[in-house]
Write a protein that holds these residues in place. Structure first.
Motif, mmCIF file in Angstrom:
data_model
loop_
_atom_site.group_PDB
_atom_site.id
_atom_site.type_symbol
_atom_site.label_atom_id
_atom_site.label_comp_id
_atom_site.label_asym_id
_atom_site.label_seq_id
_atom_site.Cartn_x
_atom_site.Cartn_y
_atom_site.Cartn_z
ATOM 1 N N UNK A 23 0.835 -1.201 0.000
ATOM 2 C CA UNK A 23 0.000 0.000 0.000
ATOM 3 C C UNK A 23 0.867 1.246 0.000
ATOM 4 N N UNK A 24 0.320 2.319 -0.571
ATOM 5 C CA UNK A 24 1.013 3.603 -0.511
ATOM 6 C C UNK A 24 1.059 4.148 0.910
ATOM 7 N N UNK A 25 0.168 3.618 1.749
ATOM 8 C CA UNK A 25 0.033 4.139 3.113
ATOM 9 C C UNK A 25 0.858 3.290 4.080
ATOM 10 N N UNK A 26 2.142 3.122 3.799
ATOM 11 C CA UNK A 26 2.964 2.215 4.594
ATOM 12 C C UNK A 26 3.290 2.761 5.975
ATOM 13 N N UNK A 27 3.037 4.027 6.211
ATOM 14 C CA UNK A 27 3.337 4.586 7.523
ATOM 15 C C UNK A 27 2.214 4.391 8.526
ATOM 16 N N UNK A 28 1.036 4.042 8.041
ATOM 17 C CA UNK A 28 -0.109 3.874 8.927
ATOM 18 C C UNK A 28 -0.233 2.401 9.292
ATOM 19 N N UNK A 29 0.432 1.987 10.367
ATOM 20 C CA UNK A 29 0.509 0.573 10.692
ATOM 21 C C UNK A 29 -0.792 0.042 11.297
ATOM 22 N N UNK A 30 -1.745 0.914 11.587
ATOM 23 C CA UNK A 30 -3.046 0.425 12.034
ATOM 24 C C UNK A 30 -3.898 0.002 10.850
ATOM 25 N N UNK A 31 -3.484 0.403 9.634
ATOM 26 C CA UNK A 31 -4.254 0.081 8.435
ATOM 27 C C UNK A 31 -3.529 -0.903 7.520
ATOM 28 N N UNK A 32 -2.236 -1.127 7.766
ATOM 29 C CA UNK A 32 -1.434 -1.978 6.893
ATOM 30 C C UNK A 32 -0.733 -3.035 7.727
ATOM 31 N N UNK A 33 -0.819 -4.300 7.283
ATOM 32 C CA UNK A 33 -0.139 -5.386 7.990
ATOM 33 C C UNK A 33 1.359 -5.331 7.675
ATOM 34 N N UNK A 34 2.172 -5.528 8.699
ATOM 35 C CA UNK A 34 3.612 -5.558 8.485
ATOM 36 C C UNK A 34 4.013 -6.911 7.912
ATOM 37 N N UNK A 35 5.153 -6.926 7.225
ATOM 38 C CA UNK A 35 5.647 -8.168 6.646
ATOM 39 C C UNK A 35 6.240 -9.038 7.753
ATOM 40 N N UNK A 36 6.124 -10.355 7.638
ATOM 41 C CA UNK A 36 6.577 -11.244 8.699
ATOM 42 C C UNK A 36 8.089 -11.299 8.858
ATOM 43 N N UNK A 37 8.841 -11.012 7.821
ATOM 44 C CA UNK A 37 10.302 -11.051 7.893
ATOM 45 C C UNK A 37 10.867 -9.642 7.855
ATOM 46 N N UNK A 38 12.136 -9.546 8.196
ATOM 47 C CA UNK A 38 12.750 -8.230 8.218
ATOM 48 C C UNK A 38 12.990 -7.697 6.815
ATOM 49 N N UNK A 39 13.147 -8.578 5.831
ATOM 50 C CA UNK A 39 13.397 -8.134 4.462
ATOM 51 C C UNK A 39 12.075 -8.013 3.716
ATOM 52 N N UNK A 40 11.545 -6.807 3.664
ATOM 53 C CA UNK A 40 10.257 -6.588 3.024
ATOM 54 C C UNK A 40 10.301 -6.992 1.555
ATOM 55 N N UNK A 274 1.053 -13.255 2.013
ATOM 56 C CA UNK A 274 1.347 -14.672 1.808
ATOM 57 C C UNK A 274 2.054 -14.823 0.467
ATOM 58 N N UNK A 275 3.141 -15.619 0.429
ATOM 59 C CA UNK A 275 3.851 -15.764 -0.835
ATOM 60 C C UNK A 275 3.022 -16.546 -1.842
ATOM 61 N N UNK A 276 3.462 -16.546 -3.104
ATOM 62 C CA UNK A 276 2.635 -17.025 -4.209
ATOM 63 C C UNK A 276 2.258 -18.486 -4.077
ATOM 64 N N UNK A 282 -3.395 -22.111 0.244
ATOM 65 C CA UNK A 282 -4.404 -21.616 1.186
ATOM 66 C C UNK A 282 -5.758 -21.502 0.499
ATOM 67 N N UNK A 283 -5.776 -20.889 -0.679
ATOM 68 C CA UNK A 283 -7.035 -20.720 -1.409
ATOM 69 C C UNK A 283 -7.642 -22.073 -1.752
ATOM 70 N N UNK A 284 -6.802 -23.018 -2.176
ATOM 71 C CA UNK A 284 -7.301 -24.358 -2.480
ATOM 72 C C UNK A 284 -7.857 -25.042 -1.246
ATOM 73 N N UNK A 285 -7.194 -24.860 -0.099
ATOM 74 C CA UNK A 285 -7.660 -25.461 1.146
ATOM 75 C C UNK A 285 -9.032 -24.930 1.545
ATOM 76 N N UNK A 286 -9.241 -23.639 1.355
ATOM 77 C CA UNK A 286 -10.525 -23.038 1.702
ATOM 78 C C UNK A 286 -11.657 -23.661 0.886
ATOM 79 N N UNK A 287 -11.403 -23.933 -0.394
ATOM 80 C CA UNK A 287 -12.438 -24.537 -1.226
ATOM 81 C C UNK A 287 -12.534 -26.041 -1.029
ATOM 82 N N UNK A 341 -3.084 -14.215 10.191
ATOM 83 C CA UNK A 341 -3.217 -15.103 9.037
ATOM 84 C C UNK A 341 -4.094 -16.305 9.320
ATOM 85 N N UNK A 342 -3.852 -16.921 10.477
ATOM 86 C CA UNK A 342 -4.587 -18.136 10.826
ATOM 87 C C UNK A 342 -6.070 -17.848 10.999
#
Length: 454
Positions: A23-40, A274-276, A282-287, A341-342
């Motif tokens: 998102x362009x709004x990367x500074x608003x952490x209440x609206x954007x989820x942070x990446x799980x690893x340190x290397x975005x 979530x990576x590709x 995940x999507x397949x599991x849901x269906x 995520x879970x």
């Protein structure tokens, strides 16, 4: 199964085609989820095509422009030409076109859109032709369970497409994301041979059918084989309240279905990061949850029906209520998932799983209210429903365009919940399992309307 693999392969492929963007709004952490690893940067997906969210919404919805335009036409064609030919073409032709997807996408966005529109035109035959074949082969009391089994193929195709599609796009096989179009296309073409060799329009035409089975089907079904096709009683249909109940619920059901189907991979890629490959799994599991629940629900209703513990009317309304109210509640619950995520998987799984139950409810109602015109009625209702195939991605694209935030996606989910709930209520009040007077070539009087509850 193969029809849906070709239909929704773009939902997972588009993540690899255009990449995932923060998102362009990367500074608003209440609206954007942070990446799980340190290397975005590790979570960015580099795409080959420069399509923004609005363009992606247009591309994802383009299939349904053709699909919407052709449903009624194919419904009438099935009644004139038979379900075997119409359904077969609806799988084979889009599969052939799928083989040219990667080429068209690399040449021009507009050319790719035209290809998807043509695929939609051809696939508009699947549900109307299915309804025609079901009403010709399956007695009314068994439609609830057999309808669930037949239409579960769509869910299973979604599982395969999303599950294997993520792996194909993340691999180097046949160039990565183009492979999803090649593999699914070839499978659909190969399917055509046994279909056209083995399938027949009516039990009376099958050369190897057992005489006992033939007698059972023709004795118990309400479908009437006509020597000549009769005109569709348009005026009577338009004045029919049960018909409009089917139309309204078709819109709501399909909106939430296509919203979840086309946008779930994008949500998990851009919001939950979530990576590709995992996105596809995940999507397949849901269906897979939906597939198992749909099969179990059909078997459960069959047991209740055999023991005369539930009427056809109640089973239709119960299936519709669960299939539309539960996803609506799940969409509202997504507002409190945030970056878990879970929890997102669990809530999505509940919503997507329950959504499939509608195929044992209002989605099979055209066979109830008009077995003789089931193909046409299903064609009309699917036309209404198919409109949501481009409306849902378009609305979603407008809301989240350059605004991949929790707040934006919450708006998407709330709209989905409202659109799902209102039609469900309409069907519970005015839906019915009664064969309508206009079903007959010579309309019956109002007093002669029969019920399918026995």
């Amino acid at each position: 199964m193969l029809g849906y693999m070709v239909r929704i392969n773009l939902s997972i492929a588009i993540v690899a085609m255009v990449g995932s963007k923060p998102s362009n709004d990367t500074n608003n952490f209440t609206e954007v989820c942070t990446y799980p690893d340190e290397e975005v940067e590790q979570h960015y997906i580099e795409g080959d095509l420069d399509w923004d969210e609005k363009t992606q919404g247009l591309v994802l919805g383009s299939f349904f422009y053709g699909y919407t335009a052709s449903n009624f036409m194919w419904g009438r064609a099935a009644e004139y030409l038979g379900g075997r030919l119409v359904f077969g073409l609806g799988v084979v032709v889009p599969s052939v076109l799928s083989l040219f997807s990667a080429l068209c996408a690399s040449v021009s966005k507009d050319l790719f859109i035209v290809l998807r529109v043509l695929e939609g035109l051809a696939q508009g035959s699947l549900y109307p032709a299915s309804s025609f074949l079901l009403t010709a082969w399956i007695p009314p009391k068994e439609l609830t369970s057999y309808g669930a089994y037949v239409f579960s193929g769509a869910t299973f195709g979604t599982i395969v497409a999303l599950g294997s599609g993520g792996w194909l796009c993340d691999s180097e096989f046949l160039g990565g994301w183009p492979s999803i179009f090649y593999v699914f296309g070839v499978l659909g073409v190969l399917w055509g041979l046994p279909w056209f060799l083995m399938v027949h329009d009516l039990p009376e035409q099958h050369p190897n059918i057992d005489s006992t089975e033939l007698t059972y089907i023709t004795t118990h079904r309400t479908f009437v084989k006509q020597d000549k096709n009769v005109s569709l009683p348009v005026l009577e249909i338009v004045k029919s309240v049960p018909f409009w109940s089917v139309m309204v619920v078709s819109f709501g059901y399909n909106y939430i279905t296509y919203l979840l189907l086309t946008e779930t991979p994008t949500y998990f890629a851009n919001i939950q990061h979530v990576n590709l490959a995992n996105n596809g799994y995940i999507s397949g599991l849901l269906y897979a949850v939906q597939f198992l629940l749909l099969i179990a629900w059909g078997a459960f209703l069959a047991i209740l029906s055999d023991k005369n513990l539930i009427s056809v009317n109640i089973s239709r309304k119960l299936s519709t209520a669960l299939g539309m109210y539960v996803p609506a509640v799940a969409m509202i619950a997504m507002m409190w998932v945030d970056c878990n995520n879970t929890l997102a998987m669990v809530v999505m799984g509940i919503g997507i799983g329950a959504n499939g139950l509608v195929v044992s409810g209002a989605e099979i109602s055209p066979n109830d209210i008009s077995p003789n015109f089931a193909g046409s009625i299903k064609g009309i209702s699917n036309t209404v429903g198919a409109m949501t195939g481009f409306v849902a991605p378009l609305i979603t694209g407008l809301i989240i365009n350059n605004n991949q935030t929790l707040r934006a996606w919450n708006t998407v989910f709330v709209i989905g919940a409202v659109v799902s709930s209102i039609p469900a209520t309409h069907f519970l009040i005015w839906g019915t399992d009664k064969v309508q007077p206009w079903n007959e070539p010579t309309p019956k009087t109002k007093q002669s309307v029969t019920s399918r509850t026995e």
